[in-house]
Design a protein around this motif. Structure first.
Motif, PDB file in Angstrom:
ATOM      1  N   GLN A 225      64.765  -0.378  33.954  1.00 57.59           N
ATOM      2  CA  GLN A 225      65.874  -0.123  34.880  1.00 57.59           C
ATOM      3  C   GLN A 225      65.466  -0.293  36.344  1.00 57.59           C
ATOM      4  OE1 GLN A 225      68.974   0.378  33.515  1.00 57.59           O
ATOM      5  NE2 GLN A 225      67.747  -0.128  31.697  1.00 57.59           N
ATOM      6  N   GLY A 226      64.303  -0.896  36.555  1.00 57.90           N
ATOM      7  CA  GLY A 226      63.831  -1.108  37.920  1.00 57.90           C
ATOM      8  C   GLY A 226      63.510   0.179  38.641  1.00 57.90           C
ATOM      9  N   ALA A 227      63.168   1.233  37.862  1.00 59.14           N
ATOM     10  CA  ALA A 227      62.924   2.553  38.445  1.00 59.14           C
ATOM     11  C   ALA A 227      61.521   3.054  38.147  1.00 59.14           C
ATOM     12  CB  ALA A 227      63.954   3.542  37.915  1.00 59.14           C
ATOM     13  N   GLY A 228      60.612   2.133  37.883  1.00 60.29           N
ATOM     14  CA  GLY A 228      59.259   2.531  37.518  1.00 60.29           C
ATOM     15  C   GLY A 228      58.565   3.376  38.558  1.00 60.29           C
ATOM     16  N   ASP A 229      58.925   3.182  39.828  1.00 57.51           N
ATOM     17  CA  ASP A 229      58.290   3.964  40.895  1.00 57.51           C
ATOM     18  C   ASP A 229      58.781   5.404  40.931  1.00 57.51           C
ATOM     19  OD1 ASP A 229      60.851   3.109  41.686  1.00 57.51           O
ATOM     20  OD2 ASP A 229      60.334   3.223  43.807  1.00 57.51           O
ATOM     21  N   LYS A 230      59.812   5.731  40.149  1.00 61.11           N
ATOM     22  CA  LYS A 230      60.355   7.087  40.126  1.00 61.11           C
ATOM     23  C   LYS A 230      59.817   7.913  38.955  1.00 61.11           C
ATOM     24  CE  LYS A 230      64.674   5.847  42.424  1.00 61.11           C
ATOM     25  NZ  LYS A 230      66.159   5.855  42.317  1.00 61.11           N
ATOM     26  N   LEU A 231      58.914   7.337  38.170  1.00 61.79           N
ATOM     27  CA  LEU A 231      58.345   8.044  37.016  1.00 61.79           C
ATOM     28  C   LEU A 231      56.856   8.259  37.216  1.00 61.79           C
ATOM     29  CD1 LEU A 231      58.684   9.103  34.048  1.00 61.79           C
ATOM     30  CD2 LEU A 231      57.980   6.810  33.316  1.00 61.79           C
ATOM     31  N   VAL A 232      56.418   9.515  37.028  1.00 67.20           N
ATOM     32  CA  VAL A 232      54.993   9.856  37.052  1.00 67.20           C
ATOM     33  C   VAL A 232      54.638  10.457  35.696  1.00 67.20           C
ATOM     34  CG1 VAL A 232      53.217  11.330  38.062  1.00 67.20           C
ATOM     35  CG2 VAL A 232      54.956  10.278  39.534  1.00 67.20           C
ATOM     36  N   THR A 233      53.634   9.901  35.029  1.00 71.28           N
ATOM     37  CA  THR A 233      53.087  10.488  33.804  1.00 71.28           C
ATOM     38  C   THR A 233      51.579  10.609  33.994  1.00 71.28           C
ATOM     39  OG1 THR A 233      52.813   8.321  32.720  1.00 71.28           O
ATOM     40  CG2 THR A 233      54.881   9.492  32.335  1.00 71.28           C
ATOM     41  N   LYS A 234      51.026  11.771  33.632  1.00 71.71           N
ATOM     42  CA  LYS A 234      49.610  11.982  33.893  1.00 71.71           C
ATOM     43  C   LYS A 234      49.032  13.020  32.938  1.00 71.71           C
ATOM     44  CE  LYS A 234      46.352  13.317  37.576  1.00 71.71           C
ATOM     45  NZ  LYS A 234      46.196  13.639  39.016  1.00 71.71           N
ATOM     46  N   PHE A 235      47.809  12.770  32.488  1.00 68.09           N
ATOM     47  CA  PHE A 235      47.030  13.757  31.742  1.00 68.09           C
ATOM     48  C   PHE A 235      46.098  14.497  32.705  1.00 68.09           C
ATOM     49  CE2 PHE A 235      48.028  10.900  28.191  1.00 68.09           C
ATOM     50  CZ  PHE A 235      48.402  11.828  27.224  1.00 68.09           C
ATOM     51  N   TRP A 236      45.985  15.794  32.484  1.00 70.76           N
ATOM     52  CA  TRP A 236      45.024  16.616  33.212  1.00 70.76           C
ATOM     53  C   TRP A 236      44.006  17.180  32.220  1.00 70.76           C
ATOM     54  CZ3 TRP A 236      45.345  18.029  38.532  1.00 70.76           C
ATOM     55  CH2 TRP A 236      46.439  17.477  39.209  1.00 70.76           C
ATOM     56  N   ASP A 237      42.805  17.407  32.696  1.00 69.32           N
ATOM     57  CA  ASP A 237      41.741  17.939  31.834  1.00 69.32           C
ATOM     58  C   ASP A 237      41.906  19.449  31.687  1.00 69.32           C
ATOM     59  OD1 ASP A 237      39.478  18.173  30.272  1.00 69.32           O
ATOM     60  OD2 ASP A 237      38.107  18.239  31.995  1.00 69.32           O
ATOM     61  N   VAL A 238      43.003  19.829  31.026  1.00 70.40           N
ATOM     62  CA  VAL A 238      43.316  21.242  30.807  1.00 70.40           C
ATOM     63  C   VAL A 238      43.850  21.409  29.393  1.00 70.40           C
ATOM     64  CG1 VAL A 238      43.838  21.673  33.244  1.00 70.40           C
ATOM     65  CG2 VAL A 238      45.691  21.021  31.679  1.00 70.40           C
ATOM     66  N   GLU A 239      44.025  22.677  29.014  1.00 66.63           N
ATOM     67  CA  GLU A 239      44.669  22.977  27.741  1.00 66.63           C
ATOM     68  C   GLU A 239      46.172  23.121  28.002  1.00 66.63           C
ATOM     69  OE1 GLU A 239      42.526  26.285  26.077  1.00 66.63           O
ATOM     70  OE2 GLU A 239      40.679  25.114  25.864  1.00 66.63           O
ATOM     71  N   HIS A 240      46.813  24.118  27.428  1.00 64.06           N
ATOM     72  CA  HIS A 240      48.258  24.270  27.563  1.00 64.06           C
ATOM     73  C   HIS A 240      48.537  25.226  28.722  1.00 64.06           C
ATOM     74  CE1 HIS A 240      52.288  23.772  25.992  1.00 64.06           C
ATOM     75  NE2 HIS A 240      52.486  25.086  26.018  1.00 64.06           N
ATOM     76  N   GLU A 241      48.632  24.653  29.941  1.00 59.81           N
ATOM     77  CA  GLU A 241      48.751  25.504  31.121  1.00 59.81           C
ATOM     78  C   GLU A 241      49.292  24.692  32.292  1.00 59.81           C
ATOM     79  OE1 GLU A 241      44.799  26.035  33.342  1.00 59.81           O
ATOM     80  OE2 GLU A 241      44.167  25.629  31.266  1.00 59.81           O
ATOM     81  N   PHE A 242      49.672  25.420  33.356  1.00 59.04           N
ATOM     82  CA  PHE A 242      50.124  24.821  34.608  1.00 59.04           C
ATOM     83  C   PHE A 242      49.206  25.353  35.700  1.00 59.04           C
ATOM     84  CE2 PHE A 242      54.182  24.129  37.394  1.00 59.04           C
ATOM     85  CZ  PHE A 242      53.640  22.966  37.895  1.00 59.04           C
ATOM     86  N   SER A 243      48.074  24.715  35.852  1.00 59.81           N
ATOM     87  CA  SER A 243      47.033  25.204  36.743  1.00 59.81           C
ATOM     88  C   SER A 243      47.455  25.071  38.205  1.00 59.81           C
ATOM     89  CB  SER A 243      45.737  24.415  36.522  1.00 59.81           C
ATOM     90  OG  SER A 243      45.892  23.082  36.980  1.00 59.81           O
ATOM     91  N   ALA A 244      46.716  25.753  39.087  1.00 60.75           N
ATOM     92  CA  ALA A 244      47.000  25.669  40.526  1.00 60.75           C
ATOM     93  C   ALA A 244      46.884  24.236  41.027  1.00 60.75           C
ATOM     94  CB  ALA A 244      46.063  26.599  41.288  1.00 60.75           C
ATOM     95  N   ALA A 245      45.894  23.500  40.519  1.00 62.19           N
ATOM     96  CA  ALA A 245      45.726  22.097  40.948  1.00 62.19           C
ATOM     97  C   ALA A 245      46.905  21.258  40.508  1.00 62.19           C
ATOM     98  CB  ALA A 245      44.423  21.540  40.365  1.00 62.19           C
ATOM     99  N   MET A 246      47.390  21.480  39.302  1.00 63.95           N
ATOM    100  CA  MET A 246      48.575  20.755  38.824  1.00 63.95           C
ATOM    101  C   MET A 246      49.791  21.097  39.684  1.00 63.95           C
ATOM    102  SD  MET A 246      47.922  21.384  34.769  1.00 63.95           S
ATOM    103  CE  MET A 246      49.287  20.438  34.082  1.00 63.95           C
ATOM    104  N   GLN A 247      49.935  22.355  40.037  1.00 64.36           N
ATOM    105  CA  GLN A 247      51.062  22.775  40.865  1.00 64.36           C
ATOM    106  C   GLN A 247      51.003  22.097  42.236  1.00 64.36           C
ATOM    107  OE1 GLN A 247      51.399  27.108  40.970  1.00 64.36           O
ATOM    108  NE2 GLN A 247      50.570  27.191  38.904  1.00 64.36           N
ATOM    109  N   ASP A 248      49.814  22.062  42.827  1.00 64.11           N
ATOM    110  CA  ASP A 248      49.666  21.420  44.140  1.00 64.11           C
ATOM    111  C   ASP A 248      50.046  19.940  44.079  1.00 64.11           C
ATOM    112  OD1 ASP A 248      48.822  23.798  45.323  1.00 64.11           O
ATOM    113  OD2 ASP A 248      46.674  23.317  45.068  1.00 64.11           O
TER     114      ASP A 248
END
Length: 248
Positions: A225-248
């Motif tokens: 849809q020409g919207a690739g710049d609007k999607l972010v997908t990323k793995f973090w080296d964490v378990e099942h959590e929302f760490s402070a670094a992820m929040q930042d």
């Protein structure tokens, strides 16, 4: 006016609190304050994400999901009792939660100091599921931040993973939907709005290989849809959590 965020709290197998997982509680008994403080240390990097967003100029709103916090029963099996009762009336627990999330968004959008053209949704775990589901369900939310809940039906229906047995599965189980649409198919309805998806590479609930399959499907849709710049997908080296670094 302020931009707004609808906060969608997690499941966590922890029912005694709901909204208190993302907003610092006040005027509550000491045991609830302690319960909240312990939980955010475990799952949220010792931060209340709603309070942090408020410091940055966002108006935040959160409600207790059905069965949590001030709306809870006695224990985990009550999810199954509630689901059974709702199904007798032609409803589902997952559908009820989705409906209530839409109504919560509707309420937030009526606040006089809100900029209703800038409203996002954010959540961890089941809150993540609720985030991309809400972003797919309505154009009244304009962006989503979805943390640690994505995969495929095939990848989730494996021994030892929550979707393969009762309890928490009912929170996400829309009758008959998955004969037609996989999880990333539903999430992709949110395209082309801006969406961020994070998952932990060591998350035992969502195996990384399966999450990558879902990420790839999302990427194909947004790019188409020409919207690739609007999607972010990323793995973090964490378990099942929302760490402070992820929040930042």
């Amino acid at each position: 006016p302020f931009p707004g965020v609808l906060l969608l709290h997690d499941h966590g197998g922890h029912f005694s609190i709901g909204k208190e997982k993302v907003v610092r509680p006040f005027d509550e008994p000491p045991e609830r304050l302690a319960d909240s403080a312990h939980f955010i240390t475990t799952c949220y990097g010792d931060r209340y994400v709603g309070d942090e967003l408020a410091k940055r100029g966002y108006m935040c709103f959160v409600t207790d999901m059905y069965c949590w916090g001030d709306r809870r029963g006695e224990d985990n099996p009550d999810q199954e009792k509630v689901c059974s009762n709702l199904m007798h009336f032609g409803m589902s627990l997952a559908g009820t939660i989705a409906h209530e999330d839409l109504r919560a968004l509707e309420f937030l959008r009526t606040r006089p100091k809100l900029d209703a053209t800038r409203v996002g949704a954010m959540g961890l775990s089941v809150g993540c599921y609720r985030t991309w589901q809400l972003c797919a369900a309505t154009d009244d939310v304009h962006a989503g931040c979805a943390i640690c809940w994505l995969g495929t039906i095939a990848g989730q229906m494996q021994p030892g993973i929550n979707q393969s047995y009762g309890g928490s599965a009912y929170v996400m189980l829309h009758p008959n939907l998955h004969n037609f649409m996989d999880y990333p198919d539903v999430a992709s309805i949110a395209c082309p709005k801006p969406m961020l998806f994070f998952n932990g590479s060591r998350d035992g609930l969502f195996p990384a290989a399966d999450v990558q399959v879902a990420f790839d499907k999302l990427r194909a849709v947004w790019d188409s849809q020409g919207a690739g710049d609007k999607l972010v997908t990323k793995f973090w080296d964490v378990e099942h959590e929302f760490s402070a670094a992820m929040q930042d």
